[in-house]
Design an enzyme around this catalytic site. Structure first.
Site, PDB file in Angstrom:
ATOM      1  N   SER A 145       0.726  -1.282   0.192  1.00 10.42           N
ATOM      2  CA  SER A 145      -0.069   0.262  -0.050  1.00 10.42           C
ATOM      3  C   SER A 145       0.948   1.195  -0.064  1.00 10.42           C
ATOM      4  O   SER A 145       2.107   1.140   0.507  1.00 10.42           O
ATOM      5  CB  SER A 145      -0.848  -0.297   1.382  1.00 10.42           C
ATOM      6  OG  SER A 145      -1.328   1.296   1.527  1.00 10.42           O
ATOM      7  N   TYR A 184      -2.167  -0.917  10.315  1.00 12.03           N
ATOM      8  CA  TYR A 184      -2.080  -1.140   8.990  1.00 12.03           C
ATOM      9  C   TYR A 184      -0.959  -0.531   8.367  1.00 12.03           C
ATOM     10  O   TYR A 184      -0.293  -1.239   7.765  1.00 12.03           O
ATOM     11  CB  TYR A 184      -3.497  -0.477   8.388  1.00 12.03           C
ATOM     12  CG  TYR A 184      -3.502  -0.557   6.826  1.00 12.03           C
ATOM     13  CD1 TYR A 184      -4.147  -2.150   6.537  1.00 12.03           C
ATOM     14  CD2 TYR A 184      -3.342   0.246   5.887  1.00 12.03           C
ATOM     15  CE1 TYR A 184      -4.585  -1.934   5.176  1.00 12.03           C
ATOM     16  CE2 TYR A 184      -3.173  -0.177   4.681  1.00 12.03           C
ATOM     17  CZ  TYR A 184      -3.827  -1.229   4.132  1.00 12.03           C
ATOM     18  OH  TYR A 184      -4.255  -1.087   2.784  1.00 12.03           O
TER      19      TYR A 184
END
Ligand code: NAD
Length: 274
Positions: free
Chosen positions: A159, A172
């Site tokens: 990401s 995350y």
């Protein structure tokens, strides 16, 4: 010469978390290019079946296998089922991931652990099984082809938050930052085996994971401020990049992270400021 349309003919690909979003798009796209695809889901069999049916309806080849990527025995079973059905493995798209957001001061150990277990330990377990299989296949080749090309390709789903800090999502961001060094380290270690390992790092892609943002007009407007290209990404934007990294067209690309983010990592706040 390989048919450029069916560039993955006779190749087998596992796509983890392909019951939804980016993983689904990757599975469908690889199948459309001739790969035999293992569609994986963790708990939503109905959605997994929809991906499978879409591939089969388009004339592709695929099977559906349940496995939670954070459980070692289930990951082993996923790879065993792949080999017993298709006989080999060529591509792993290690995509499964989730978010359990909370302000840092309130984040529970459970929220932290769940995200690390799926997003990071899941990558470790799947990549290790894939690499073991690639090495095994090479050892068992009766007549080596002496090809210069990779014998196995791994693409990890990271990401933009492997480089952009993200308050309120530290579990995350830590998991994706971890993927960066995990990917580079195994890439360095596996390259002599002719195994290529790379990551893709999407920006904002329209999937169920961030529905809360793109389905709210105000939040969507704010989101576009972060994207110089002024549109949200689609799962297909990511799937096409994944297919390139899985193909021989990128054979000399190893240990890289490809950002698919419409320029989100270009610090757009600085365009008229600072
Ligand atoms: P999604 O929620 O649509 O898909 C996530 C997939 O992972 C689902 O198929 C889900 O079933 C699967 N999954 C979750 N836990 C699992 C487990 N324990 N075992 C097996 N599968 C499991 O979201 P998405 O946006 O398609 O996310 C896919 C990947 O892309 C994730 O790794 C996510 O972090 C990454 N990503 C998404 C975006 C985005 O904007 N959508 C941006 C950057 C990175």
């Amino acid at each position: 010469m390989t048919d450029p349309i069916l560039k993955f003919k006779n190749q087998v690909a596992i796509v983890t978390g392909s019951s939804s979003g980016i993983g689904k798009a990757c599975a469908v796209h690889l199948a459309s290019l001739g790969a035999k695809v293992v569609v994986n889901y963790s708990s939503n069999e109905e959605e997994g079946k929809k991906t499978l049916d879409e591939i089969l309806a388009a004339g592709g080849e695929a099977i559906l296998v349940q496995a939670d990527v954070s459980h070692e025995e289930e990951v082993k079973a996923l790879f065993n089922q792949t080999i017993s059905h298709f006989g080999r493995l060529d591509i792993l798209v290690s995509n499964a991931g989730l978010q359990k957001d909370a302000p840092f001061l309130e984040m529970t150990l459970q929220q932290w652990q769940k995200v690390i277990d799926v997003n990071l330990t899941g990558q470790f377990l799947c990549c290790r099984e894939a690499a073991r299989q690639f090495v095994l296949q090479e050892e068992n080749v009766e007549e080596p082809q002496h090809s210069e090309l990779a014998v196995g390709k791994i693409i990890l789903m990271s990401s933009v938050h492997d480089v952009i800090p993200w308050a309120g999502h530290v579990n995350y961001a830590a998991s994706k930052g971890g993927i960066m060094m995990f990917m580079k380290s195994i890439s360095q270690e596996l390259a002599p085996h002719k195994i290529r390992v790379n990551s893709v790092s999407p920006g904002a892609i329209k999937t169920p994971i961030n529905k809360e943002v793109w389905s709210d007009p105000e939040k969507y407007k704010d989101l576009l401020q972060l994207i110089p290209y002024k549109r949200i990404g689609t799962p297909q934007d990511v799937a096409k990049a994944v297919a390139w990294l899985a193909s021989d067209d990128s054979d000399y690309v190893n240990g890289e992270t490809l950002y698919i983010d419409g320029g989100m990592t270009l610090y757009p706040e600085f365009a008229d400021n600072g």
